[in-house]
Structures are given as C-alpha cells and as structure tokens.
Design an enzyme around this catalytic site. Structure first.
Site, PDB file in Angstrom:
ATOM      1  CG  ASP A 131      -7.683  23.246 -13.480  1.00  0.00           C
ATOM      2  OD1 ASP A 131      -6.789  24.108 -13.526  1.00  0.00           O
ATOM      3  OD2 ASP A 131      -8.179  22.838 -12.429  1.00  0.00           O
ATOM      4  CE  LYS A 132     -11.489  19.764 -15.012  1.00  0.00           C
ATOM      5  NZ  LYS A 132     -10.957  20.850 -14.164  1.00  0.00           N
ATOM      6  CB  SER A 480      -9.038  21.831  -6.600  1.00  0.00           C
ATOM      7  OG  SER A 480      -7.933  22.662  -6.824  1.00  0.00           O
TER       8      SER A 480
HETATM    9 FE1  FES Z   1      -7.750  28.148 -14.264  1.00  0.00          FE
HETATM   10 FE2  FES Z   1      -7.135  27.418 -11.750  1.00  0.00          FE
HETATM   11  S1  FES Z   1      -6.009  27.066 -13.576  1.00  0.00           S
HETATM   12  S2  FES Z   1      -8.992  28.337 -12.451  1.00  0.00           S
END
Ligand code: FES
Length: 566
Positions: A131-132, A480
C-alpha cells in the site's frame, strides 16, 4: 501532441562523480563495485526496491529489480539496485504495528530521495508493491524530479478453499464468523491457510491496486503495469522494457514535473473513482500533489467523484479481483473507454514519452457483451463516484467516506465510543455492538494514533458478524482499501487536536448523510462548549523515535498527512 524537450547530456548528475577530477574516491568506489571505464561514460539509474522476504506483496520485488537492471544495462545505462523499507498493512496486527504503516510512506519517500540525490543518479526506477510503497515512491520521484518510472510488483492471485475464491479480507471476515459462531474451526483454519497463495499485493481494488491503477493513469508507470499479476510473465517483460523507456526519458529530459500536473492528477483520481478505489487514494494524492507543488484540495477530489460514475464491480464491495482485469483489457481498456467518453485528458505526457491518447491508440476495447466486470456509462453501478467528502459539526475540516450505494446513503444512530480499535473487537466478542449504533473510533488520527491506523480488523470483523449493514463506523483513523460498509474516516480535526470527535459520548445521536455530505453530532452548541471546556489534550503517545518525530511533523489528513512541510 507529444511534448518535446531539449536533449542534453544524459549523465547530467552522475558526471559529477564520473567525469570530474575532484571526486577520485567516488570513481574509485564505482570501479570497486564493478563498473568499467566504459561504464563511467554512462548515465546511472538508481533502482529502488522495497523488496523483503517477510511480506507477500514485497517478497518478489528484489527479483523483479534484477530484470529491471537487465533492461537498463541492455540500453547502455548503468543500473544500481538499492533497497528501502516496506511495512505490510496485513501484518501489523492493529494499532501497535499499524502505527508505522502510514509513516512508512514518508520514510520510503525520504529514503529514496536521500539515496538518489546523494549518489547523483541520473534517474530512478522504483519497484514497489504494498500500500504505502507506491505513494512513497511517487512522492520521492516528484521531489527529486529526475527521469523516473514506477514498476508495480503486481496483484496477487486469489486463494481457493472449498470452491470459494479467497483473499486477505476473507481471513479477517473469517474471524468475524468465528465470533458469530458461523464457521467451524476446520474451515476457519482452511481459510487462513489458503487465502494467500504467494507473491503479490492484496487482490481486490484495495489500496495497492488502487494506487497502481491510478499511477498508471497518471502516466508514471508503463501501460499494463497495474494489470499484470505478480506471477504473470508479462510482469517480467514489463521490467525488461523499463531500460528502453528510461533511455527515452533521459534523452528528452522528461521528469515527473512534466508528467504530474493538475490534469494528470485528475486522470488518476478519475480512474480511482471509476474502479471503486480505496479512500486512501485521497490521502495519497493530496500528498503526491503537494510533493509536485500542486495544491489539490478535498473539494476538487469531490468534484471528480461527482462527475465520474462508479463502473467496476471489483472487491471489496463488488465481485471481482484485480487478477480478472487483465483478461478484459486491463486498466488501459478502462482508460481508453473513459478517454473516448471525455472523462480523462488525452494530452498528458507519460513515461513512454507519449501522451495518454497516444498510448491508448492501441489499447484493447472493453467488450460489454463478453465481460461483466466493468459496466458501461449507460448502466453504471453508481451514477456518481463512491468517494464522498463530508463536512458538518463532527468534521469541520472534512472527512472521507466510501459510499458505493450498496450500504445506503444515510445512516442515523447512537454513538458507541471506542478509544482504540481493539475495543471494537472486545465489544463484538461480548455482543455489545448492536444494530443502530454508530461506532466512533477516535484517537486514531495522524498524531493521536499516531499514524492514522486502518480499521480493517474491526470493519471486517463487523462484516463477518453479520452487522455490516446494521451499524456505521466513523473514525479519525483510516480505512483499508479492503473495507466496505457505511464507514467514514479521515475525520478532521482529529481527536488528539481537540476535534469535535473528541467530544462525542456514548448514546449521542449521529447522522451520516452522504447525499447532503454532512457528518452531524446532534448535541447542542452549549453542551458541546461545556464538553470542550472539560476536554484535556492527551499526552503525545510517543515523544521519541519514528513515531515521536511523526507526531511533531505530520499534517492533518485533509492535507495528506505530509511530513515535509512547515
Ligand atoms: Fe500489502 Fe495489502 S497490499 S498488505
């Protein structure tokens, strides 16, 4: 029309080390790492990998970096791989670890900036997966402003158990079912053991796939980068093509400043909305824009959401996974459709050296008879976007909701205040989360958390417990990309700063109105003033280390949680 730039020397930065007499040590060290006299004439490209063994999103990135290096070397450039960190949101286990997730975005940006600038690289390729990683990489590329390309590590394949397709959210939802007593121990273990089959980022249109798709739309990765799954052969081919693309960028001195513009940010956010992407994109694009010197606002993002229909039936609220997108033409096919219908700008420059329109000329067309993942504009899943910026007396400087229409557009209920996300899990296991409640999770903001934790665990557990359409949730933390349900996050000002969310008490009436875009606490101004007079700011949860620094520097979620501005 393709923008022309003035060709100059391709090793405009590295020549400081390789061509000047006053840097003998640097040159000696470059010979020491294996460069030849011939290599000293070549441009040097830093290849930043967030590869590490402990996370499926990142476990293959060092391997992909080797393919990138091969392509770089094959095009007469020197490729030098370096690593930076990643933090897996899926493995942070609630607030304790999750505190480090959003700060890791800025650490990634800071570390890439540090290496590329300090080592005089002429360009940078970022090979990133979780994600980051992606926003961190793009923030660095924007700050450094040297020829840059991002390679996405790719989405994961889905897992399978007893005929069901699974992903990371299935594991969290299994926990909710366990609390609700609707899953056997054997099936619970079966889901956990089979949800994640190998390398790749979480498989729905969650944050990683949202950022990868929208960054491709912004022009900073090659076409199809977001559509090749991690284990697809096309991913390796993409890596090998990076060298030729980088050569073009160097020859024409095309930098992120030529690519990131208000128009290309609009393209990125339009694709985010059309695909039903994560609310985290709001936070990250506010930050990316600032890194590029562009003042993007929440209201501009709302305007994009207002004019862009939600078209893709992708998880978390839909049926399909990112791995399913390639077969229908991938993100280029979606972009082509949006471009043909006037929803994205065609004249933005990209890392191919061509414009969006030029890239899309050969892109596949969506076949609306043959595929059911992306809906036509005439029959959208929702006529306007799912990203909604809510204001009101509970969020005077804004909050962000993800409203797909499936959860309704208005919710009124009584507050159930939790000072920490773990309190939701406790309350759920004791049967204290009741239909009609608005769960308020506070002190989870950028400073108060710190790190603005994601609420995947409580929201998934609520879904798993069958309460998803019976309760709402608001927080000064984040959600999320895997979250669905009636949820509002990024509530600002955050509780730690004395925002009104700090004043909510159990039983207060709260309205979430996604149509009127208001988040309202039905408590009189006099009563709120009394509560404010009694409110005492908590001590900073950390004063030292990464989190202590983060608390001192981080800006509000409405300003992208950036850490490099005064
Ligand atoms: Fe890496 Fe979900 S994209 S934990």
């Amino acid at each position: 029309m393709t923008t022309e730039t003035t060709p100059t020397s391709l090793n405009r930065f590295s020549q400081t080390l390789t061509q000047k007499m006053d840097n003998p040590a640097a040159k000696a060290m470059l010979y020491g790492v294996g460069l030849t006299a011939d290599d000293m004439q070549k441009p040097q490209i830093g290849i930043a990998s967030t590869g590490y063994e402990g996370n499926t999103c990142n476990m293959h990135l060092n391997g992909l970096s080797v393919y990138v290096k091969q392509g770089i070397q094959a095009n007469g450039l020197v490729g030098l791989i370096f690593n930076t960190i990643g933090v897996s949101d899926g493995m942070t286990n609630g607030n304790d670890g999750m505190r480090y997730s959003l700060p890791s975005r800025d650490l990634i940006a800071d570390s890439i900036e540090s290496v590329v600038v300090a080592q005089w690289y002429d360009g940078v390729v970022t090979v990133v997966g979780c994600d980051k990683n992606m926003p961190g990489a793009i923030m660095a590329m924007a700050r450094i402003n040297r020829p840059s390309i991002m390679v996405y590590g790719g989405t994961i394949r889905s897992g399978h158990y007893k005929g069901q397709k699974l992903d990371i959210v299935s594991a969290f939802e299994a926990l909710g079912k366990k609390y609700a007593g609707t899953i056997s121990d054997e099936d619970y273990e079966g889901v956990i053991q089979n949800a994640i089959p190998g390398a790749g980022a979480c498989g729905g249109m969650y944050t990683a796939n949202t950022m990868a798709s929208s960054i491709e739309a912004m022009g900073l990765s090659l076409p199809f980068s977001s559509s090749y799954p991690a284990t697809h052969e096309g991913k390796q081919e993409e890596c090998k093509k990076i060298g030729a693309a980088m050569r073009v960028l160097l020859e024409r001195n095309i930098t992120p400043a030529d690519i990131i513009s208000r128009k290309s940010l609009e393209n990125a956010l339009t694709v985010t909305v059309a695909l039903g992407g994560s609310t985290n994109a709001v936070l990250h694009y506010l930050a990316i824009a600032r890194a590029a010197g562009i003042n993007l606002t929440l209201d501009e993002i709302q305007a994009i959401s207002d004019r862009t229909p939600l078209l893709a039936d992708l998880k978390p609220s839909g049926k399909y996974y990112m791995e399913d997108m390639l077969a229908i033409g991938g993100v280029p096919a979606v972009m082509k459709y949006l471009y043909q219908n006037g929803l994205i700008h065609g004249d933005c420059l990209t890392v191919t050296g061509k414009t969006v329109a030029e890239n899309l000329a050969d892109a596949p067309d969506l076949d609306f008879d043959a595929q059911k993942i992306v809906f036509p504009l005439s029959q959208p899943i929702k006529k306007t976007g799912h990203l909604q910026v809510l204001y009101g007396n509970l969020a005077p400087t804004g909050s962000v909701a993800k409203i797909t229409g499936k959860e309704g557009e208005r919710f009124e209920g009584t507050a159930k205040v939790c000072e920490h996300e773990s309190e939701v899990i406790d309350a759920l296991s004791k049967g204290e989360i009741l239909p009609g409640q608005v769960i308020v999770i506070r002190n989870s903001g950028p400073k108060g958390g710190p790190g603005m934790s994601e609420m995947l665990k409580p929201t998934s557990a609520i879904m798993g417990a069958g309460l998803g359409d019976k309760v709402a949730l608001i927080t000064d933390g984040r959600f999320s990309g895997g979250t669905h349900g009636f949820v509002v996050g990024h509530v600002t000002p955050e509780a730690f700063e004395g925002g009104p969310i700090a004043l909510v008490k159990d039983g207060d009436l709260i309205t979430l109105d996604a149509v009127g875009r208001q988040l309202t606490l039905h408590v009189s101004d006099d009563e709120l003033a009394q509560r404010r007079a009694q409110w005492v700011q908590p001590a900073p949860p950390f004063t030292k280390g990464v989190l202590g620094k983060y608390i001192r520097h981080v800006k509000s979620a409405s300003e992208g949680c950036v850490t490099d501005e005064v």
